[in-house]
Motif scaffolding. Structure first.
Motif, short mmCIF file in Angstrom:
data_model
loop_
_atom_site.label_atom_id
_atom_site.label_comp_id
_atom_site.label_asym_id
_atom_site.label_seq_id
_atom_site.Cartn_x
_atom_site.Cartn_y
_atom_site.Cartn_z
N ILE A 84 20.79 -10.60 -22.51
CA ILE A 84 20.84 -9.98 -23.83
C ILE A 84 19.45 -10.11 -24.45
O ILE A 84 19.04 -11.19 -24.87
N HIS A 85 18.70 -9.02 -24.46
CA HIS A 85 17.35 -9.04 -25.04
C HIS A 85 16.98 -7.62 -25.48
O HIS A 85 16.89 -6.71 -24.66
N GLY A 86 16.80 -7.46 -26.75
CA GLY A 86 16.35 -6.19 -27.30
C GLY A 86 17.45 -5.19 -27.60
O GLY A 86 17.17 -4.09 -28.08
N GLN A 87 18.72 -5.54 -27.34
CA GLN A 87 19.79 -4.61 -27.66
C GLN A 87 19.89 -4.42 -29.18
O GLN A 87 19.73 -5.37 -29.94
N ALA A 88 20.11 -3.20 -29.57
CA ALA A 88 20.25 -2.85 -30.99
C ALA A 88 19.01 -3.26 -31.79
O ALA A 88 19.09 -3.58 -32.97
N GLY A 89 17.84 -3.26 -31.13
CA GLY A 89 16.60 -3.56 -31.81
C GLY A 89 16.35 -5.03 -32.09
O GLY A 89 15.41 -5.38 -32.81
N ASP A 90 17.17 -5.92 -31.52
CA ASP A 90 17.01 -7.35 -31.75
C ASP A 90 16.09 -7.95 -30.69
O ASP A 90 16.46 -8.07 -29.52
N TYR A 91 14.88 -8.32 -31.07
CA TYR A 91 13.91 -8.92 -30.15
C TYR A 91 13.66 -10.39 -30.49
O TYR A 91 12.73 -10.99 -29.98
N SER A 92 14.47 -10.93 -31.37
CA SER A 92 14.21 -12.28 -31.86
C SER A 92 14.55 -13.36 -30.85
O SER A 92 14.08 -14.49 -30.97
N GLY A 93 15.37 -13.05 -29.87
CA GLY A 93 15.75 -14.08 -28.91
C GLY A 93 16.44 -13.49 -27.70
O GLY A 93 16.78 -12.30 -27.68
N SER A 94 16.60 -14.31 -26.69
CA SER A 94 17.30 -13.91 -25.47
C SER A 94 18.46 -14.87 -25.23
O SER A 94 18.36 -16.06 -25.52
N PHE A 95 19.53 -14.34 -24.70
CA PHE A 95 20.72 -15.14 -24.47
C PHE A 95 21.25 -14.88 -23.06
O PHE A 95 21.04 -13.81 -22.49
N TYR A 96 21.94 -15.87 -22.52
CA TYR A 96 22.52 -15.79 -21.18
C TYR A 96 21.41 -15.56 -20.14
O TYR A 96 21.20 -14.44 -19.67
N TYR A 97 20.73 -16.63 -19.77
CA TYR A 97 19.64 -16.53 -18.80
C TYR A 97 20.23 -16.38 -17.40
O TYR A 97 20.64 -17.35 -16.77
N ARG A 98 20.25 -15.13 -16.93
CA ARG A 98 20.78 -14.81 -15.60
C ARG A 98 19.84 -13.80 -14.94
O ARG A 98 20.12 -12.61 -14.86
N PRO A 99 18.71 -14.30 -14.47
CA PRO A 99 17.63 -13.40 -14.01
C PRO A 99 17.99 -12.53 -12.81
O PRO A 99 17.47 -11.42 -12.70
N LEU A 100 18.85 -13.00 -11.92
CA LEU A 100 19.20 -12.16 -10.77
C LEU A 100 20.00 -10.94 -11.21
O LEU A 100 19.89 -9.87 -10.61
N TRP A 101 20.80 -11.10 -12.23
CA TRP A 101 21.53 -9.95 -12.80
C TRP A 101 20.52 -8.97 -13.39
O TRP A 101 20.60 -7.76 -13.15
#
Length: 245
Positions: free
Chosen positions: A76-93
């Motif tokens: 979850i990063h940048g959805q709906a214009g939200d760049y303040s943080g990232s959630f659910y660190y799952r890099p292979l996905w």
């Protein structure tokens, strides 16, 4: 430190990688073909639930973003214009969807086809793992077929976000296979493969950390004892994951 009974009381553990007869390969191929036939109608369905929000609207799917960003941000990063943080660190996905975007674009058909391929590979690993447990070969094949068609598997294949769970299944089975060969006293390559599979599992979903007690239970079931020297690599991988992330 050893815990439990001595080696003489431990059950014998298969030390050879299982041979697969030609007929078994044919059955596995038919099983996979049947799965693709079963899920064929889902390929024309659109994206559902939060697959749209978690993936399609993510800035990571911009073709100009470097693939290395898959390991910098959460799913979850940048959805709906939200760049303040990232959630659910799952890099292979992240990485798998970024590669799809570059190869054939982001759409439901491609997502589900990749999910089916991952599930099919996991089923082959499941069959090999079950053969290592001994007993009648037909039981391993029957259990694999039954597992493949359990109703709850449909969610993992059809729902794009659930690819994380398919990764868990794939890397978990590969780690189990390698761990079994490690218990049987095979070469160091199996030890490295078990650690690498475990690391890939952690990069797929953080709950893979719970796989450590599962491995310990598996060793106890076979050997009726635990050898602590088998587990520091797994513990260090988990610790590094949560410290660095």
């Amino acid at each position: 430190m050893m815990i439990g009974m001595n080696d003489a009381a431990s059950p014998a553990i298969a030390c050879r990688f299982p041979r697969v007869a030609r007929g078994e390969w044919i059955v596995l191929a038919l099983l996979i073909a049947a799965l693709f036939g079963l899920y064929r109608h889902t390929l024309r369905y659109g994206l559902e639930w939060d697959t749209k929000d978690f993936a399609r609207e993510s800035v990571l799917l911009n073709r100009e973003r470097p693939l290395g960003d898959a390991f910098r941000f959460g799913m979850i990063h940048g959805q709906a214009g939200d760049y303040s943080g990232s959630f659910y660190y799952r890099p292979l996905w992240n990485l798998s969807l970024m590669l799809e975007q570059r190869l054939w674009g982001f759409h439901a058909r491609g997502i589900r086809l990749v999910n089916l391929v991952l599930f099919s590979l996991a089923l082959v690993l499941l069959f090999l793992f079950l053969k290592l447990q001994g007993g009648h070969d037909d039981l391993a094949l029957l259990a694999t077929v039954l597992f493949a068609f359990l109703p709850f598997q449909a969610d993992n294949v059809v729902w794009g976000v659930a690819r994380c769970d398919l990764f868990l299944l794939l890397w978990g089975l590969l780690a189990l296979l390698a761990f079994h060969m490690r218990l049987a006293g095979r070469g160091r390559g199996w030890t490295a493969l078990a650690a690498a599979s475990f690391a890939l599992g952690m990069l797929s979903k953080e709950t893979f950390a719970l796989f450590i007690p599962f491995l310990a239970a598996y060793e106890w079931a076979w050997r009726r004892r635990l050898d602590w020297r088998r587990y520091p690599a797994f513990i260090l991988i988990v610790a590094a994951f949560f410290i660095l992330v």
